[in-house]
Every structure is written in C-alpha cells, then in structure tokens.
Motif scaffolding. Sequence first.
Motif, PDB file in Angstrom:
ATOM      1  N   HIS B  93       1.186  -0.741  -0.490  1.00  0.00           N
ATOM      2  CA  HIS B  93       0.454   0.013  -0.235  1.00  0.00           C
ATOM      3  C   HIS B  93       1.241   1.213  -0.358  1.00  0.00           C
ATOM      4  O   HIS B  93       1.235   1.763   1.116  1.00  0.00           O
ATOM      5  N   LYS B  94       1.225   1.516  -1.360  1.00  0.00           N
ATOM      6  CA  LYS B  94       2.520   2.730  -1.326  1.00  0.00           C
ATOM      7  C   LYS B  94       1.464   3.927  -1.415  1.00  0.00           C
ATOM      8  O   LYS B  94       1.085   4.232  -2.522  1.00  0.00           O
ATOM      9  N   GLN B  95       1.650   5.133  -0.584  1.00  0.00           N
ATOM     10  CA  GLN B  95       1.021   6.162  -0.759  1.00  0.00           C
ATOM     11  C   GLN B  95       1.082   6.665  -2.257  1.00  0.00           C
ATOM     12  O   GLN B  95       0.081   7.229  -2.835  1.00  0.00           O
ATOM     13  N   GLU B  96       2.202   6.906  -2.973  1.00  0.00           N
ATOM     14  CA  GLU B  96       2.523   7.482  -4.532  1.00  0.00           C
ATOM     15  C   GLU B  96       1.300   6.504  -5.613  1.00  0.00           C
ATOM     16  O   GLU B  96       1.169   7.345  -6.333  1.00  0.00           O
ATOM     17  N   LEU B  97       1.076   5.309  -5.348  1.00  0.00           N
ATOM     18  CA  LEU B  97      -0.026   4.973  -5.773  1.00  0.00           C
ATOM     19  C   LEU B  97      -1.716   4.583  -5.260  1.00  0.00           C
ATOM     20  O   LEU B  97      -1.884   3.707  -5.699  1.00  0.00           O
ATOM     21  N   ALA B  98      -1.877   5.925  -3.822  1.00  0.00           N
ATOM     22  CA  ALA B  98      -2.736   5.217  -3.443  1.00  0.00           C
ATOM     23  C   ALA B  98      -3.198   4.700  -2.741  1.00  0.00           C
ATOM     24  O   ALA B  98      -4.034   3.524  -2.805  1.00  0.00           O
ATOM     25  N   PHE B  99      -2.020   4.083  -1.881  1.00  0.00           N
ATOM     26  CA  PHE B  99      -1.902   3.588  -1.431  1.00  0.00           C
ATOM     27  C   PHE B  99      -2.317   1.277  -1.946  1.00  0.00           C
ATOM     28  O   PHE B  99      -2.701   1.131  -1.226  1.00  0.00           O
ATOM     29  N   THR B 100      -1.824   2.013  -3.144  1.00  0.00           N
ATOM     30  CA  THR B 100      -1.507   0.490  -4.126  1.00  0.00           C
ATOM     31  C   THR B 100      -0.791  -0.037  -4.008  1.00  0.00           C
ATOM     32  O   THR B 100       0.658   0.358  -4.001  1.00  0.00           O
ATOM     33  N   ASP B 101       0.034  -1.066  -4.631  1.00  0.00           N
ATOM     34  CA  ASP B 101       1.552  -1.444  -5.354  1.00  0.00           C
ATOM     35  C   ASP B 101       2.004  -1.672  -6.827  1.00  0.00           C
ATOM     36  O   ASP B 101       2.375  -2.191  -7.163  1.00  0.00           O
ATOM     37  N   GLY B 102       0.344  -1.080  -7.440  1.00  0.00           N
ATOM     38  CA  GLY B 102       0.644  -1.731  -9.233  1.00  0.00           C
ATOM     39  C   GLY B 102       0.903  -2.517  -9.678  1.00  0.00           C
ATOM     40  O   GLY B 102       1.053  -2.937 -10.958  1.00  0.00           O
ATOM     41  N   LEU B 103       0.909  -3.416  -8.690  1.00  0.00           N
ATOM     42  CA  LEU B 103       0.654  -5.224  -9.131  1.00  0.00           C
ATOM     43  C   LEU B 103      -0.526  -5.510  -9.501  1.00  0.00           C
ATOM     44  O   LEU B 103      -1.548  -5.284  -8.646  1.00  0.00           O
ATOM     45  N   ALA B 104      -1.094  -6.575  -9.880  1.00  0.00           N
ATOM     46  CA  ALA B 104      -1.632  -7.536 -10.374  1.00  0.00           C
ATOM     47  C   ALA B 104      -2.390  -8.104  -8.639  1.00  0.00           C
ATOM     48  O   ALA B 104      -3.458  -8.407  -7.970  1.00  0.00           O
ATOM     49  N   PHE B 105      -0.969  -8.616  -8.655  1.00  0.00           N
ATOM     50  CA  PHE B 105      -1.547  -9.748  -7.687  1.00  0.00           C
ATOM     51  C   PHE B 105       0.910  -9.588  -6.572  1.00  0.00           C
ATOM     52  O   PHE B 105       1.441  -9.369  -7.000  1.00  0.00           O
ATOM     53  N   SER B 106       0.556  -9.011  -5.370  1.00  0.00           N
ATOM     54  CA  SER B 106       1.613  -8.773  -4.564  1.00  0.00           C
ATOM     55  C   SER B 106       2.110 -10.508  -3.966  1.00  0.00           C
ATOM     56  O   SER B 106       1.510 -10.887  -3.618  1.00  0.00           O
ATOM     57  N   LYS B 107       3.760 -10.582  -3.884  1.00  0.00           N
ATOM     58  CA  LYS B 107       4.575 -11.433  -3.536  1.00  0.00           C
ATOM     59  C   LYS B 107       4.430 -11.285  -1.255  1.00  0.00           C
ATOM     60  O   LYS B 107       4.614 -10.473  -1.160  1.00  0.00           O
ATOM     61  N   ILE B 291      -8.429   6.148  -9.169  1.00  0.00           N
ATOM     62  CA  ILE B 291      -8.694   5.449  -9.891  1.00  0.00           C
ATOM     63  C   ILE B 291      -7.498   4.958 -10.829  1.00  0.00           C
ATOM     64  O   ILE B 291      -7.413   4.287 -10.780  1.00  0.00           O
ATOM     65  N   ALA B 292      -6.608   6.430 -11.295  1.00  0.00           N
ATOM     66  CA  ALA B 292      -5.728   6.674 -12.547  1.00  0.00           C
ATOM     67  C   ALA B 292      -4.720   5.609 -11.935  1.00  0.00           C
ATOM     68  O   ALA B 292      -3.818   6.007 -12.500  1.00  0.00           O
ATOM     69  N   LEU B 293      -4.669   5.773  -9.984  1.00  0.00           N
ATOM     70  CA  LEU B 293      -3.359   5.605 -10.385  1.00  0.00           C
ATOM     71  C   LEU B 293      -3.362   4.370  -9.491  1.00  0.00           C
ATOM     72  O   LEU B 293      -2.381   3.977  -8.682  1.00  0.00           O
ATOM     73  N   THR B 294      -4.478   3.250  -8.794  1.00  0.00           N
ATOM     74  CA  THR B 294      -4.587   2.115  -8.756  1.00  0.00           C
ATOM     75  C   THR B 294      -4.694   0.809  -9.717  1.00  0.00           C
ATOM     76  O   THR B 294      -4.863   0.017  -9.206  1.00  0.00           O
ATOM     77  N   GLY B 295      -4.010   1.484 -10.762  1.00  0.00           N
ATOM     78  CA  GLY B 295      -4.193  -0.465 -11.394  1.00  0.00           C
ATOM     79  C   GLY B 295      -3.032  -0.822 -11.223  1.00  0.00           C
ATOM     80  O   GLY B 295      -2.459  -0.444 -10.793  1.00  0.00           O
ATOM     81  N   PRO B 296      -3.073  -2.222 -11.634  1.00  0.00           N
ATOM     82  CA  PRO B 296      -3.702  -2.772 -12.870  1.00  0.00           C
ATOM     83  C   PRO B 296      -5.379  -3.241 -11.785  1.00  0.00           C
ATOM     84  O   PRO B 296      -5.090  -3.073 -10.736  1.00  0.00           O
ATOM     85  N   TYR B 297      -6.779  -3.230 -12.295  1.00  0.00           N
ATOM     86  CA  TYR B 297      -7.929  -3.026 -12.100  1.00  0.00           C
ATOM     87  C   TYR B 297      -8.707  -4.678 -11.893  1.00  0.00           C
ATOM     88  O   TYR B 297      -7.866  -5.259 -12.711  1.00  0.00           O
ATOM     89  N   MET B 298      -9.364  -4.657 -11.027  1.00  0.00           N
ATOM     90  CA  MET B 298     -10.114  -5.720 -11.181  1.00  0.00           C
ATOM     91  C   MET B 298      -9.714  -6.613 -10.321  1.00  0.00           C
ATOM     92  O   MET B 298      -8.580  -6.091  -9.264  1.00  0.00           O
ATOM     93  N   HIS B 299     -10.550  -7.536  -8.937  1.00  0.00           N
ATOM     94  CA  HIS B 299      -9.610  -8.372  -8.106  1.00  0.00           C
ATOM     95  C   HIS B 299      -8.556  -9.207  -8.116  1.00  0.00           C
ATOM     96  O   HIS B 299      -7.932  -9.457  -6.817  1.00  0.00           O
TER      97      HIS B 299
END
Lengths: 169, 384
Positions: B93-107, B291-299
Amino acid sequence: MKKYYLVMVFVLSGLIVKPAAIYAQVAAKQASVKITGEVITPLTINEVNFKAYTQTTVIRKDRDGKDHTYGGVVLADILTKAGVTLGKTLMGENLTKYVLVEASDGYQVVFALPELDKDFADRTIILADKVDGQPLAPGDGPFRIIVQNEKKPARCIKQVTGIKVMFAK
Amino acid sequence: MRIEPNNKHKSPYLNKVFIVSLLLVAVIAASSWTYYGVVPTGPYQLVYPANFGNRINVPDDSPTTQQGVYLGRALFYETRLSANNTLSCGSCHKQELAFTDGLAFSKGVDEVATPRNSMSLANLLWTRRFFWDGRAGSLEEQAGIPLTNPHEMGQELTVSAKKLSATNLYPPLFKQVYGDESITGERIVKAIAQFERTLISANSRYDQYLRNAYTPTADELKGMALFNQSPNPEKGIRGANCSHCHGGTKNYMELFHNNGLDSIPKDEGIAALTGLASDRGRFKVPTLRNIALTGPYMHDGRFKTLKEVVDHYSDHIIASASLSTFLRGESNEVNGKALKLTTQEKKQLIAFLNMLTDSSFITDRRFADPHLLAASNKTKTKSK
C-alpha cells in the motif's frame, strides 16, 4: 489382488465423489432474511417458513414501467411475529424507531416504523417472493421489499438479507 | 597513593569518552524515541468536507488520538511486523500509488502471490466492510489478517508484539497511547486502524469542482454526465451508468456485485464465504478515488489500463446467473445488448475518472513513511 483393486476403486471413487457432494451442498444453500434489533424474538425467514404467513399481493410498476403483481407477506405481520412495537404499542418513544433493510449486495434503505403500520398508512409494504405468480428472478430474490404506490422503485430493495429495527439516537 | 599518577593521567581521557558516549546514547535514545520530534498528544481532529457526510466508523474502545495515529503510522511502515523483517503494510500500500502497489498480485514473505489485488486505501473512515469480499467488519479486524496470513506478512501477532517489545522505539510509544508499555496484538491493530482512518482523500479536482473551486474541461464535463446518466436511447440520453454503484461525493457506495468478468469465475468471491449461488463472482465495488493511480484493475488485476476497464463495461460484459442487475440490458442502442459507448465517449469518461486523482493525498507528508523521514532527519543532523 482383486481385493486391492476393489479397495482402490472404492477409495478413488470416494475422493472423486466427496468434493462434488460438498459442492452440491454449498450450491444448494438458500438465502434467508434475518429479523433483528428491537425485537422480542429474532427471526430467520426462509422460503419454507415464509409460507406459514398470510399471503397477499400488491400491484406496482417496476423499472420496465409495467404493472406487476407481487406476492408475499405484509412486512408488519412478520415484524409483529418478532415482537416489534406495532399497532397499539406504536406510540411514545417507539415512534422514533426505524427499520433498516439490507440486501446481499450491501445496499441499504430505511423505513420509519410507522410507515409500515396500517393505522398510520394505507399503502401496503410487503416482503415479496413472487412476481406474476413466479418466484422472483435470481437477481431480485428470493426476497424483495415491494412498496405499494411509491413513485421511485429505489426502496423496493432486492435480494433482502436483513431487516433490523432500531431506535434513532 | 600509587595509582594517583595514573589517575591524573587517565582522567581527561576518561571524561572525554564518558561525555562522547553520553551524547551518543542521548542521540540514539532521542532518534529511536521519536521520528520527528515530540510525540503529539490529544484527540485527533478528523477533517473532511461536509458533503462526505458523518456516517463514519470509529470504535468506542479506540477513539482516534494524535498519539495513536503517530504510533499507527510507525506500525503501518514497520517491517518488523513481517516474518522476515522485509514487508510492512506500506509495501503493498504505497502512498504514491494511492496505497496500492501497481501489481496484479503481491508477493508475501514466502514469495507466494496473494490471490487478490492489493486494495487502495482512502476514506476508510466511511467503510464498514473490508476486503474484496467484505469479510472483515472493522479496520481492526482487517489489519490482523494480512499481518498474520502466511502468504502476506506471515507473523503471529504475539510474535510481532514480542519483537516490538524488544525495541527502544515502541514500548514508550505504546505507553503514550495505552497508558502502559505492554504491547499486544490487539493494541497493534488498533493503532494501525487509527492511522488508516486519517487517510482522507478530499481534494481531487472533482472535490474542488463540487466546492466551486475548479472549472472542468469540456471533456471532463461530458465524462461526468456520462458517468451519472443511465442510457435511454428512446429519449436520446446517452449514459455510461456508473453512478449506480460508484456515485456520490466519495465515489464509493459499499456495494458488492458481479460485474460480468467471467461466466464461470475462477475466484468465487463472496460465494466462497456464503455458499450462495447469487454471490458467485461477486466482489466489492471499489472506490474510484484516485482510480487513475491504482491499476491494474479488478480483484485479479486483469485490466492494466482504465481504457481496458471502460472497454469491458461498454462492450464485454459476460452474462451469468449472478451478474449484477445494474449491468443487464443497459444499452445506448435501441434493443442493444451492450452499453456501446463511442471511442470519444470512452475518452471523456476517462477524462472524468482522472478528475478523481487527489495529488495532495498522495504527497501528504502526514501519511508518508516516518522511518524514512527519521532516517533522513538523522542524515541531515549528521551532515550539519
């Protein structure tokens, strides 16, 4: 050798059949409506015990703009069974009660308790399980609130899972 | 008497060592006790616009305090909370990506990928059900799950508590928040939740527009209209029908729907919890904030861009028994089967979605990693 073979077949068939049986059991699970909050007896309404209530119908338009006949039970009847303060006991502080209805998709709507009481309002609010004699469509049912004569259908909440009576604080 | 000369000879040196080591201890103590000065105390003012409404969720047994948020922020970015000391909440949950990580799945710590996409964190103060399937009823309950999941941070809360107890930093911070230095799993998740409640995003261009402080471009306005309208080809009204599920000032409505990704979903979503056929492939309708920062999208992170997402809703909804009723039979064409937005309309819709990016939220220093801040403060002090 033959004996081992039979045992093997038995074990394997058990392995194959068992998950399928579990899956069937899971898929067959039915939705229900929990009546909670300011009640004497919490209830869980399902498709079987719903039939024990007096059935009624309400005609109203859906989003398609056409009249439909909805079959079900007057919501106040179910709440009375749960011991909610309707009828003669709907007075004083009980007039600050409201009913929060929740759907399986998280959607919620509220009715003021007197809206459901026939001594206060003529229109009927039912918990429906049928439309035009058929069970509700999967996306709408198995239980849906139908508010007679309400112009917008937004409170005709679909896929109802919970009805909670609460005091406004 | 015989040792006197020695003493005389040694004492200035000893004094120097003593003073230097005393200073060193003081510096270490100061830097480990606080990340940028004195710990603030008192109630934390959660500031948000009136049009966000007050249906907020703060548990009675964990009121938001400045010291609680301070501790929670340190814990949110604390890698000691993971089994191999490499991951913190902030890793996925990285702040610069609105607290997402830019990955489909995280390790996770075991290098195994999570089954679902890391969710954006914003305006959680108004959220009641957490995770893609809504299984956690509070932020506290939510926080405990990735901390202990073997494929995420993978460490029992009791172990985390022990590790934090052995540091100089944490026992005094816990004392400030809870009255004593005892560190428990419950106290850890409560503090993290307090910090997460402060992650309020309310300054996107859309918010500014709502308070008459921004004039949208023509494309943004067209996109906004499409977003809010249901299509009605008979009346000549074109719409993208988004606001049924994503509407309102916060662009979040806490709904759970099957949005037509698959006819037979690989991930059953809420049905895995309830066993109900109507919950198959049903997931949280996530916030569109940032939402523009939080891809990739969907569960499952299957769509890389907003264009792919809009294409899906416009042209590729897949029917199934549990498909949301909002996504059935909505079309901009008479008797149409799909929404069928034009290329131009899709661009306009995306222009509006970009209006939901809150750049002050992703750069707000109150939400940044305090350990990095403390480290850079230390470097600055040294270089002086």
